[in-house]
Design an enzyme around this catalytic site. Structure first.
Site, mmCIF file in Angstrom:
data_model
loop_
_atom_site.group_PDB
_atom_site.id
_atom_site.type_symbol
_atom_site.label_atom_id
_atom_site.label_comp_id
_atom_site.label_asym_id
_atom_site.label_seq_id
_atom_site.Cartn_x
_atom_site.Cartn_y
_atom_site.Cartn_z
ATOM 1 N N HIS A 149 47.344 42.488 36.947
ATOM 2 C CA HIS A 149 47.876 42.530 35.328
ATOM 3 C C HIS A 149 46.762 41.434 35.196
ATOM 4 O O HIS A 149 46.408 40.348 35.750
ATOM 5 C CB HIS A 149 49.115 42.133 35.242
ATOM 6 C CG HIS A 149 49.322 41.806 33.842
ATOM 7 N ND1 HIS A 149 49.418 42.683 32.925
ATOM 8 C CD2 HIS A 149 49.396 40.530 33.176
ATOM 9 C CE1 HIS A 149 49.915 42.016 31.820
ATOM 10 N NE2 HIS A 149 49.761 40.839 31.804
ATOM 11 N N SER A 151 45.466 39.267 31.794
ATOM 12 C CA SER A 151 46.230 38.686 30.476
ATOM 13 C C SER A 151 45.582 37.546 30.158
ATOM 14 O O SER A 151 44.996 36.657 31.308
ATOM 15 C CB SER A 151 47.810 38.606 30.683
ATOM 16 O OG SER A 151 48.285 37.866 29.787
ATOM 17 N N ASP A 163 47.072 46.659 32.711
ATOM 18 C CA ASP A 163 47.698 46.761 34.138
ATOM 19 C C ASP A 163 46.886 47.849 34.903
ATOM 20 O O ASP A 163 46.510 48.825 34.170
ATOM 21 C CB ASP A 163 49.206 47.331 33.910
ATOM 22 C CG ASP A 163 49.951 46.142 33.397
ATOM 23 O OD1 ASP A 163 49.832 45.040 33.744
ATOM 24 O OD2 ASP A 163 50.608 46.592 32.361
#
Length: 173
Positions: A149, A151, A163
């Site tokens: 992931h 972010s 993702d």
């Protein structure tokens, strides 16, 4: 001389060099029509012996280059990222007589484009989180299955994240 100081530091905090260095090639599958390749090198692997755990943990530092692609061949959009991640792993069982381990890590990455796959990712700087399984293969090679992931962890008001499911093959050098 710098290597001597580095290894003295490792031993002083309960870290011991273990396995050989390794490189890996990965295929990434993201949301929709996003996919890519990831090339990684793990130049340092150490065993965490100072912790009183039933089984030692292994700490690996991994540097990677990621190439992401989105859309159809005539309209490809690409993004490029470099990342550095500390990764902790531990064998938890065997499968067919081969070690099966889990891995977890949180690192940092830098993208060359803030906008990708119709999203404003909010920042060029992203955190790279991973959770995976590692199966030892013959000749010290490994097969890895990972969820990753990306972010910005709220560094920007926009933070949709990306993702990926990865499959990797790694080998020592």
């Amino acid at each position: 001389m710098a290597k001597i100081y580095f290894f003295l530091l490792l031993f002083s905090v309960g870290l011991s060099p273990v396995a050989a260095q390794e490189v890996s090639a990965e295929y990434l599958k993201g949301p929709g029509r996003v996919h890519g390749l990831r090339l990684a090198v793990q130049p340092i692997q150490v065993s965490i012996t100072a912790l009183k755990l039933p089984t030692d943990l292994t700490l690996t530092f991994e540097a990677s280059t990621n190439f992401w692609r989105y859309n159809q061949p005539a309209e490809y959009e690409t993004n490029f990222a470099v990342a550095l991640s500390p990764v902790i792993s531990r064998q938890f069982t065997t499968l067919g007589g081969r070690a099966l381990s889990w891995e977890f890590g949180v690192g940092v990455s830098v993208l060359n484009k803030r906008r990708f796959a119709g999203k404003d990712l909010g920042s060029y700087f992203q955190f790279e989180d991973r959770l995976g399984l590692i199966l030892d293969l013959p000749n010290n090679a490994k097969l890895k299955l990972r969820y990753m992931h990306y972010s910005n962890a709220g560094l920007s008001s926009r933070n949709p994240g990306m993702d990926f499911l990865n499959i990797a093959y790694s080998w020592p050098f």
